[in-house]
Design a protein around this motif. Structure first.
Motif, PDB file in Angstrom:
ATOM      1  N   TYR A  18       3.615  12.833  -9.649  1.00  0.00           N
ATOM      2  CA  TYR A  18       3.839  11.816 -10.674  1.00  0.00           C
ATOM      3  C   TYR A  18       2.502  11.239 -11.121  1.00  0.00           C
ATOM      4  O   TYR A  18       1.600  11.049 -10.317  1.00  0.00           O
ATOM      5  N   TYR A  35       1.094   7.765 -13.104  1.00  0.00           N
ATOM      6  CA  TYR A  35       1.380   6.420 -13.588  1.00  0.00           C
ATOM      7  C   TYR A  35       0.094   5.820 -14.153  1.00  0.00           C
ATOM      8  O   TYR A  35      -1.004   6.226 -13.795  1.00  0.00           O
ATOM      9  N   TYR A  74       6.169  13.467 -14.809  1.00  0.00           N
ATOM     10  CA  TYR A  74       6.683  13.854 -13.496  1.00  0.00           C
ATOM     11  C   TYR A  74       6.869  15.356 -13.454  1.00  0.00           C
ATOM     12  O   TYR A  74       7.488  15.931 -14.346  1.00  0.00           O
ATOM     13  N   LEU A 117      -2.912   6.364 -11.720  1.00  0.00           N
ATOM     14  CA  LEU A 117      -2.513   6.646 -10.342  1.00  0.00           C
ATOM     15  C   LEU A 117      -1.646   7.890 -10.288  1.00  0.00           C
ATOM     16  O   LEU A 117      -0.775   8.093 -11.133  1.00  0.00           O
ATOM     17  N   GLY A 134      11.665  14.193  -5.159  1.00  0.00           N
ATOM     18  CA  GLY A 134      12.153  12.955  -5.732  1.00  0.00           C
ATOM     19  C   GLY A 134      11.354  11.752  -5.252  1.00  0.00           C
ATOM     20  O   GLY A 134      10.210  11.860  -4.847  1.00  0.00           O
ATOM     21  N   PRO A 135      11.976  10.570  -5.295  1.00  0.00           N
ATOM     22  CA  PRO A 135      11.227   9.337  -5.036  1.00  0.00           C
ATOM     23  C   PRO A 135      11.020   9.032  -3.562  1.00  0.00           C
ATOM     24  O   PRO A 135      10.309   8.088  -3.229  1.00  0.00           O
ATOM     25  N   TYR A 136      11.591   9.820  -2.669  1.00  0.00           N
ATOM     26  CA  TYR A 136      11.465   9.500  -1.262  1.00  0.00           C
ATOM     27  C   TYR A 136      10.085   9.838  -0.738  1.00  0.00           C
ATOM     28  O   TYR A 136       9.603  10.936  -0.914  1.00  0.00           O
ATOM     29  N   GLY A 137       9.478   8.838  -0.087  1.00  0.00           N
ATOM     30  CA  GLY A 137       8.194   9.117   0.546  1.00  0.00           C
ATOM     31  C   GLY A 137       7.058   9.354  -0.422  1.00  0.00           C
ATOM     32  O   GLY A 137       6.179  10.166  -0.175  1.00  0.00           O
ATOM     33  N   TYR A 138       7.080   8.636  -1.571  1.00  0.00           N
ATOM     34  CA  TYR A 138       5.928   8.669  -2.472  1.00  0.00           C
ATOM     35  C   TYR A 138       4.675   8.350  -1.678  1.00  0.00           C
ATOM     36  O   TYR A 138       4.622   7.387  -0.930  1.00  0.00           O
ATOM     37  N   PHE A 151       0.653   7.607  -2.701  1.00  0.00           N
ATOM     38  CA  PHE A 151      -0.230   7.417  -3.850  1.00  0.00           C
ATOM     39  C   PHE A 151      -1.669   7.764  -3.520  1.00  0.00           C
ATOM     40  O   PHE A 151      -2.144   7.561  -2.393  1.00  0.00           O
ATOM     41  N   GLY A 152      -2.378   8.241  -4.519  1.00  0.00           N
ATOM     42  CA  GLY A 152      -3.827   8.349  -4.436  1.00  0.00           C
ATOM     43  C   GLY A 152      -4.453   7.005  -4.723  1.00  0.00           C
ATOM     44  O   GLY A 152      -3.747   6.029  -5.037  1.00  0.00           O
ATOM     45  N   SER A 153      -5.777   6.939  -4.621  1.00  0.00           N
ATOM     46  CA  SER A 153      -6.487   5.672  -4.847  1.00  0.00           C
ATOM     47  C   SER A 153      -6.715   5.389  -6.324  1.00  0.00           C
ATOM     48  O   SER A 153      -7.184   4.305  -6.676  1.00  0.00           O
TER      49      SER A 153
END
Lengths: 112, 113
Positions: free
Chosen positions: B33, B35, B48, B91, B98-102, B104-106
């Motif tokens: 994803y 953002y 996505y 980001l 899916g959305p479980y356990g996204y 993120f990078g810095s």
């Protein structure tokens, strides 16, 4: 209007005080996630809530999900300066449940 | 790698130039994803990717924005003819599905001058 509304937008508390941040959805929730972000950094996962009435705790942070109200609250007990940052709620909403929609965040400042 | 890696961490570019932002997801994560987070704003969904399916591009703000994901791994977000309003933190996140356990990078902080 935002699909996920967070309140308050910002919060300043004295160290040791308790506080609550709320996240309300205008759509059906498919999982509610809380993240914390410090300036210049990515989002750190805190907790995931999936079932109505579910409550989870990690150290001094507790989150609850009220599925009927489509709302979640994040409560910090005996706040510390290390709790400072931006708290964001994210949720899979409606037909876009395959990705997370985020609230605008709550900026928390904890004064020593 | 152990986490989601984004590069560069900071980018300053002149208005009108093209930029490429890179995201290296966690190995094995099929969902990726992008953002955007503008000053004082929440996270705005851009695009996505899920496995070999057609990407969900519904969040891209204009046709100046595009993204690719090669070989189901690394992704590049390209912004053409950058404008000052493109200044933001971009980001990237990846998950198994899916959305479980996204995770993120810095982020990449983009400044258009």
């Amino acid at each position: 209007s935002q699909e996920l509304e967070q309140s308050p937008q910002s919060l300043i508390v004295q160290e040791g005080k308790n506080l609550t941040i709320n996240c309300t959805s205008s759509k059906t929730l498919y999982g509610l996630y809380w993240y914390k972000q410090k300036y210049g950094e990515g989002l750190i996962f805190l907790m995931m809530l999936q079932k109505g009435g579910e409550e989870k705790s990690h150290e001094k942070i507790t989150a609850k999900l009220d599925e009927k109200k489509q709302q979640s609250s994040l409560h910090i007990t005996a706040s510390q300066p290390s709790h400072a940052g931006i708290y964001l709620c994210g949720a899979g909403l409606g037909t876009s449940g395959s990705r997370l929609t985020f609230g605008e965040g709550t900026q928390l400042t904890v004064n020593p | 790698g152990a986490g989601v890696s984004q590069s560069p961490s900071n980018k300053v570019t002149e208005k009108g130039k093209d930029v490429e932002l890179r995201c290296d997801p966690i190995s094995g994560h099929t969902a990726l994803y992008w953002y955007r987070q503008s000053l004082g704003q929440g996270l705005e969904f851009l695009i996505y990717f899920q496995g070999n399916s057609a990407p969900d591009k519904s969040g891209l703000p204009s046709d100046r924005f595009s993204a690719e994901r090669t070989g189901g791994s690394v992704s590049t977000l390209t912004i053409q003819r950058t404008q000052q309003e493109d200044s933001a933190v971009y980001l990237c996140a990846s998950s198994l599905s899916g959305p479980y356990g996204y995770t993120f990078g810095s982020g990449t902080r983009l400044t258009v001058v």
